[in-house]
Each structure stands twice: as structure tokens, then as C-alpha cells.
Design a protein around this motif. Sequence first.
Motif, PDB file in Angstrom:
ATOM      1  N   HIS A  73       0.821  -1.211   0.000  1.00 23.26           N
ATOM      2  CA  HIS A  73       0.000   0.000   0.000  1.00 23.26           C
ATOM      3  C   HIS A  73       0.858   1.265   0.000  1.00 23.26           C
ATOM      4  CE1 HIS A  73       0.654  -1.215   4.208  1.00 23.26           C
ATOM      5  NE2 HIS A  73       0.764   0.070   4.443  1.00 23.26           N
ATOM      6  N   LYS A  76       2.424   1.620  -3.494  1.00 24.34           N
ATOM      7  CA  LYS A  76       1.397   2.026  -4.460  1.00 24.34           C
ATOM      8  C   LYS A  76       1.080   3.515  -4.341  1.00 24.34           C
ATOM      9  CE  LYS A  76      -3.204   0.709  -6.086  1.00 24.34           C
ATOM     10  NZ  LYS A  76      -4.374  -0.180  -5.855  1.00 24.34           N
ATOM     11  N   THR A  80       1.723   6.447  -7.168  1.00 19.14           N
ATOM     12  CA  THR A  80       0.658   7.344  -7.641  1.00 19.14           C
ATOM     13  C   THR A  80       1.099   8.802  -7.565  1.00 19.14           C
ATOM     14  OG1 THR A  80      -1.002   5.761  -6.860  1.00 19.14           O
ATOM     15  CG2 THR A  80      -1.752   8.001  -7.302  1.00 19.14           C
TER      16      THR A  80
END
Length: 405
Positions: A73, A76, A80
Motif C-alpha cells: 500500500h 502504491k 501514484t
Amino acid sequence: MSSFTNVPMLIQQMQQEIRQKRYTLALDTIRELEKLNVSRKQILWHKALLESKVGNLHVALAYLKELDSEELHAVKLQQTITDNWDTYTQIIAKYNDAVSEIQLGFGEKALHIIDHAMQLAGKLPIPIELYRMKTVLLARYESGTLSRYTAGLPLYALDDPTIKRVVAAEPPRPDIPRPVPKPKRKRKLKKEAVVFLASVATVLLVFVVWLLANLFAQPETATESPTTAAVKKPVIMEDVPKKEKPVEKVVTKPTEEAELEFVSNEAAKTYYNEGYRQFLKEDFPAAVAYLEYAVRTEESDYFTDDASYFLASSYLREQKYEDVVEIAKAFRQEQDVNYQESPYREGIRLQESRALWQLGKETQAVSILDELIHKSNEDWVTYEARAMKKLVVEGESGEEEEAAS
């Protein structure tokens, strides 16, 4: 209220604020948790996540770099931010241009620059500074459109103190005065009409008096009582007594206690809230009854790790030590992010060690305590583990001395 009780309540409050998309309030709650020796790793992750939600990508990236985590997480989120970094840089450049225009006294031009920056953001979360600046500029130059603009703001922007002050200071729209109709003048009755109405009233009064006099003057007529017919005596019939069959007793088999079924997440949330309320009231049997259902969700939710922790705490106070060990084991085996990143992950291990100690498994209990004592970040779990290990070791040595004597 102790800090131990404050931590779960603040965590629950933060999770609720995140679910309601009130990220500004959630950031304030995170700062309160930071004062209570909560895991630094958890603090950094939630700060990075929330700062990205309010559009402060540079702040979020700084927290992620400090976190230095290779978990999925975190990687990620960092990816982004990196993918949208060019667009974000352009937005910040526009914001700085608007600041320069304001310093030169061209506020209306700055307002157009901010509008362009917001359009440039696209699907990216707009930084809170842009919302703040546009609100102030609209209040200064286009106050008529401020109400319509603030009605479309996200909740995290409406929770910003500056925007709150500007909206609160907005003067109310003046009501449009309406003409008050003048009352109509009452027309006076003519003398002939008054005489006519008086004569009609007199005639009606005389008629009513005459009618009442006739009613009272009528003679009373006696009414004959109706003759009653003779009642025939009923014929008495002797009934042949019937043999009654003995009543058979129906014996119901005792139903076996059914296992707890899975419940919906909405129902589980209701059970959790009630169980947590009973836990705070120290009604632990009731807390167990509710929390056992709260953890029976088909898919884990943000509150399921909380429910597991407080269920284990209730079991511990009810001296159901084997149940504590079982639920702690199930907690560790969960692969969902709500469990993997749970702030209760180490706390439930501490409860497991207490249960093992009570079950006479001192070696396993000490092994868990050593693990908690030597973890990288020190917090309340570390201190509790040290105190408990001392108690366990002293208890064992005391028993050995008694046996030797």
C-alpha cells in the motif's frame, strides 16, 4: 481517562472521519494520537495517506520517504504521487503566481489563475491552499457567488478553519421588502337594513317560544308494557359420558446450540458499537455476547480488528484464557490490511502472553514478551511487556524457593 483508553477511542474516531471523508479532522486526530506513543510507523502512514487526500502531495511524499516501507500500500501510494508529480508541480507553480499577483494588488487576476489551476488538477485532489485562497478572493471580489461556491466544496475543505471563518463572516442576503396591503374600510349598514334585520330576529324569536310552549302542553300518554311469553322449560337430556383419552405428553428434544453464523458488515458494526459500549461499562459478559458476532463478518471491515482486540480483552477479564489464545492466533493469521496494519496487533499479542501465563505456559508467554520488549519502536506495549515479564520471572523464582524450603 487513561491514555490506554484514549488510544482505541481516538483510533475509532479517526477511522470514522476518514470514512466520512473529513480528512482535515482526521489529521487533527492523528496529531492527538502522536502524543500518546502510538506506533510511529502507523502515524507516518496515516499522515501520508491523509495529506495525499487533501492534495498536499509533497508533504505526503516526505512522510512516505521517512516511513521507508516496502509494503504494497505504501509503494502504491508513492507510485501514484510520482506519476502525477508533473501535474502537481504545475498546480503549485500556478498557486505561487497567484500569490505574486495578490502581492502586487491584482486580486482579481489571481482569482482567474486559481481557477485555471483547479481545472488543471483534473482528477487529482485539489490542494487545500487553493480552496482557501479562492474562498478568500471570492469573499473580497465576488461575494455574490461565494455561497454557491462553498456549497460545492468537499468536506475536508469546509472543515478548514480559514474557510470556516470566511463563510461565517459572509453577510446574509437582505430580504426583499414586500408591500403590506392596507386594510379595507368597513362599510356601514344603512338604517333600513338595520330595521329589517331586527324585525326578522323578532319573528324568529316568537316562533321559537310558540314551538316550545306547544311541546310542553301535550298530555302524557301511558304506554302499556309488552306481555312476555311463557318460557318453555328446556328438556333435560342425559349425556352419555365419553371416555377421555389420556393426554400424551410431547417431549421436545433439546436443540443443540447453533454455531454463530456470518453476519453482514452493517449488522456487525452495530454489534461492535454495542459491545464496545458494554466493554467501557465493564459489563464483560455482555461485551462478549455482542463482540462475538461483530467478528463474524464474511469480509473484514475497518472495525473488525477493533472488535477482535476488545473481544480478547473481555475474554481475559472473564478468565477465558483459551479463547484469548485462539482469537489472538486468528488475528495473526488474517491477511487483510485492516489486520496487518492494525494498531492493536502488538496489544493483542500482549493479551495472548497473559493468557498463556495463566494457563501455565510460562515459556511461550516469556517468548512473546521478549518479542514485544525488543521491538524497534517503544510504546506502552513495551513498558507493559517489561513489567509483565518481571512479574512472570519473579513468580517462577518464588515458586522454586517455596519448593526448596
